[in-house]
Design an enzyme around this catalytic site. Structure first.
Site, mmCIF file in Angstrom:
data_model
loop_
_atom_site.group_PDB
_atom_site.id
_atom_site.type_symbol
_atom_site.label_atom_id
_atom_site.label_comp_id
_atom_site.label_asym_id
_atom_site.label_seq_id
_atom_site.Cartn_x
_atom_site.Cartn_y
_atom_site.Cartn_z
ATOM 1 N N PRO A 1 0.819 -1.217 0.000
ATOM 2 C CA PRO A 1 0.000 0.000 0.000
ATOM 3 C C PRO A 1 0.851 1.264 0.000
ATOM 4 O O PRO A 1 0.430 2.319 -0.447
ATOM 5 C CB PRO A 1 -0.800 -0.114 1.302
ATOM 6 C CG PRO A 1 -0.010 -1.031 2.171
ATOM 7 C CD PRO A 1 0.825 -1.911 1.292
ATOM 8 N N ASP B 1 10.511 3.194 -57.030
ATOM 9 C CA ASP B 1 11.187 4.385 -57.538
ATOM 10 C C ASP B 1 10.755 5.633 -56.781
ATOM 11 O O ASP B 1 10.070 5.559 -55.763
ATOM 12 C CB ASP B 1 11.058 4.517 -59.045
ATOM 13 C CG ASP B 1 9.657 4.293 -59.560
ATOM 14 O OD1 ASP B 1 9.495 3.566 -60.532
ATOM 15 O OD2 ASP B 1 8.720 4.860 -58.966
ATOM 16 N N LYS C 1 14.731 6.829 -60.828
ATOM 17 C CA LYS C 1 13.806 7.313 -61.849
ATOM 18 C C LYS C 1 13.365 8.725 -61.539
ATOM 19 O O LYS C 1 12.396 8.965 -60.852
ATOM 20 C CB LYS C 1 12.548 6.431 -61.959
ATOM 21 C CG LYS C 1 12.788 5.120 -62.601
ATOM 22 C CD LYS C 1 12.227 5.147 -63.969
ATOM 23 C CE LYS C 1 12.567 3.822 -64.633
ATOM 24 N NZ LYS C 1 11.967 3.693 -65.904
ATOM 25 N N MET D 1 4.228 14.886 -66.961
ATOM 26 C CA MET D 1 5.622 15.305 -67.187
ATOM 27 C C MET D 1 5.693 16.548 -68.068
ATOM 28 O O MET D 1 6.583 16.656 -68.917
ATOM 29 C CB MET D 1 6.422 14.162 -67.863
ATOM 30 C CG MET D 1 6.549 12.932 -66.999
ATOM 31 S SD MET D 1 7.228 11.523 -67.877
ATOM 32 C CE MET D 1 5.819 10.925 -68.777
#
Ligand SMILES: C[S@@+](CC[C@H](N)C(=O)[O-])C[C@H]1O[C@@H](n2cnc3c(N)ncnc32)[C@H](O)[C@@H]1O
Length: 452
Positions: free
Chosen positions: A42, A232, A254, A367
């Site tokens: 306790p 990639d 890449k 792109m």
């Protein structure tokens, strides 16, 4: 990661429990379930002496005791290198107890690093409801066959594949239905017929635009089963995080004009890995067959006699259009959508501009951010209105998404200032004029207008 999860073996080890009340009782109960020998008190060494900890104490928890006792316990444990948790007192704890799902021997711990324990409990409830109660028996069955499995199928990838099939197939169904004797027999039969060195395979998997929850379920399953992941630049960490932890990861780059490994080298790598009997996931941004050279990889595998399967992904045009709230087709604007590359060959943008300038059409240009001037020139020369609306979407579908609005006239000049280097999708057509900020996510900063 805020806290490192680890599972302690507490069997027959001493655990000290200080204080009383519901919180400490629940935790003491969990320690007892893990086989710990509980030593309860306790109060704790009021002078801060470590003497009250039992011999060989492996762990301590406390709650419902006077503050000075809890603090004394913390310091005593720190001195002795004993992990200690004082309930709801992060400053007095060297570890936190997760929310636990117990399907022994399967144990799942969920933690929010102390940030939102309620969320951890909600997650626990959700996961609990997904897991069959007999899940532990399935793990125990696999454990019983472990040694036999190792000697029968020595190759780790082949063994993993066997277990993948068995633990999700009829054997699992039998265990979960409580028919364990039949399940053991079925396991033995499957093992006696198992292919010791199954051939490898290449999966060309579309990773989508980058958000983990835009993967297909099949892609997610294959990521969990892969021996090797070849990825990639466009595949981000959020997706890679979902793959099997111990899968080998090979980055093949890449990036425009900065390929880490030339395409022929990638083809060869995939073939060699599969010939070693590995399950290869070739993870590609968006969809493997949309400007992703997936066709070349498929062809190379087929020529080499290596099995190859393709899993589609959400391509950038679809992801960007959706997250920017630009419908690619619309009854009042466009009945044709054309996916086209803005990549130049020998410095020329060699496209069929007459076809691309037809009315009621949306162009999705991949792109193309560095060739916007050439695009404008080609389209306007074939009669397209120079005031046709254009949207550039950078890092679409991710937390870093940005949108630039303009018209064919002037967009290239604006883009030069605006572009921050992420992948950019160019959408051209009157559907862009109906663009509605209310449809987009609030995280997408928008610049510009059409000047219409
Ligand atoms: C080599 S292509 C690969 C396309 C990919 N296979 C797909 O289906 O989305 C790369 C081009 O896709 C576009 N792209 C890919 N991810 C994008 C993203 N998250 N946001 C905007 N454009 C993205 C850009 O135009 C980038 O230059």
């Amino acid at each position: 990661m805020r806290h490192f999860p680890a599972f302690l073996n507490l069997k027959d080890r001493a655990a000290f429990v200080l204080g009383s009340g519901d919180a400490v009782e629940i935790k003491a109960g969990l320690l007892a379930r893990a086989g710990a020998v509980l030593h309860r008190a306790p109060r704790f060494g009021r002078d801060g002496q470590a003497g009250d900890l039992p011999e060989g104490c492996a762990i301590a928890i406390g709650s419902g005791a006077p503050d000075e006792d809890l603090e004394a316990l913390f310091h005593a444990c720190q001195e002795r290198g004993v992990p200690v948790n004082i309930v709801d007192r992060p400053a007095l704890s060297s570890f936190i107890m997760p929310s636990i799902i117990d399907r022994a021997p399967v144990t799942i711990g969920i933690s929010t690093g102390g940030a939102a324990p309620v969320l951890a409990r909600l997650l626990r409830a959700r996961i609990e409801s997904m897991l069959p109660p007999a899940l532990g028996r399935l793990a125990a069955l696999a454990e019983r066959f472990r040694e036999l499995l190792r000697s029968t199928i020595p190759s780790p990838p082949a063994r993993r594949r066997f277990l993948d099939a068995v633990l999700t197939g009829p054997v699992a169904d039998l265990v979960l239905a409580g028919r364990e004797v039949e399940a053991e027999a079925a396991f033995s039969t499957a093992l006696s017929k198992a292919d010791r060195a199954p051939p490898g395979i290449v999966h060309l998997v579309g990773a989508g635009p980058g958000a983990g929850d835009l993967l297909t379920l099949r892609a997610l399953r294959l990521l969990g089963e892969a021996d090797v992941i070849v990825h990639d630049r466009l595949v981000g960490n959020e997706v890679l995080e979902l793959a099997r932890r111990d899968a080998e990861r090979i980055y093949v780059g890449k990036q425009r004009a900065r390929h880490c490994l030339p395409q022929e080298g990638i083809n060869e790598l995939l073939i060699n890995l599969a010939r070693q009997g590995k399950r290869v996931v070739r993870l590609k941004g968006g969809d493997p067959f949309i400007f992703g050279r997936g066709g070349e990889e498929l062809e190379a595998c087929r020529k080499a006699g290596v099995a190859c399967e393709v899993v589609p992904g959400v391509t950038a045009a679809l992801a960007c259009a959706a997250s920017a709230g630009i419908p690619l087709t619309h009854r009042d604007h466009a009945r044709i959508v054309t996916f086209v590359t803005g990549h130049t060959k020998d410095g020329r943008l060699d496209l069929d501009f007459a076809a691309l300038s037809r009315p009621e059409q949306t162009l999705a240009v991949y792109m193309g951010v560095s060739t916007l001037r050439k695009l404008r020139h080609g389209l306007v020369a074939e009669g397209l209105d120079p005031m046709t609306p254009v949207a550039l979407i950078e890092s679409g579908g991710t937390d870093g998404q940005r949108v630039l609005l303009g018209t064919l006239d002037g967009i290239a000049e604006k883009a030069a200032q605006w572009h921050q280097g992420g992948p950019v999708m160019t959408l051209v057509g009157t559907v862009v004029a109906g663009w509605s900020p209310s449809l987009t996510s609030s995280r997408a900063p928008v610049v510009g207008s059409f000047g219409l």
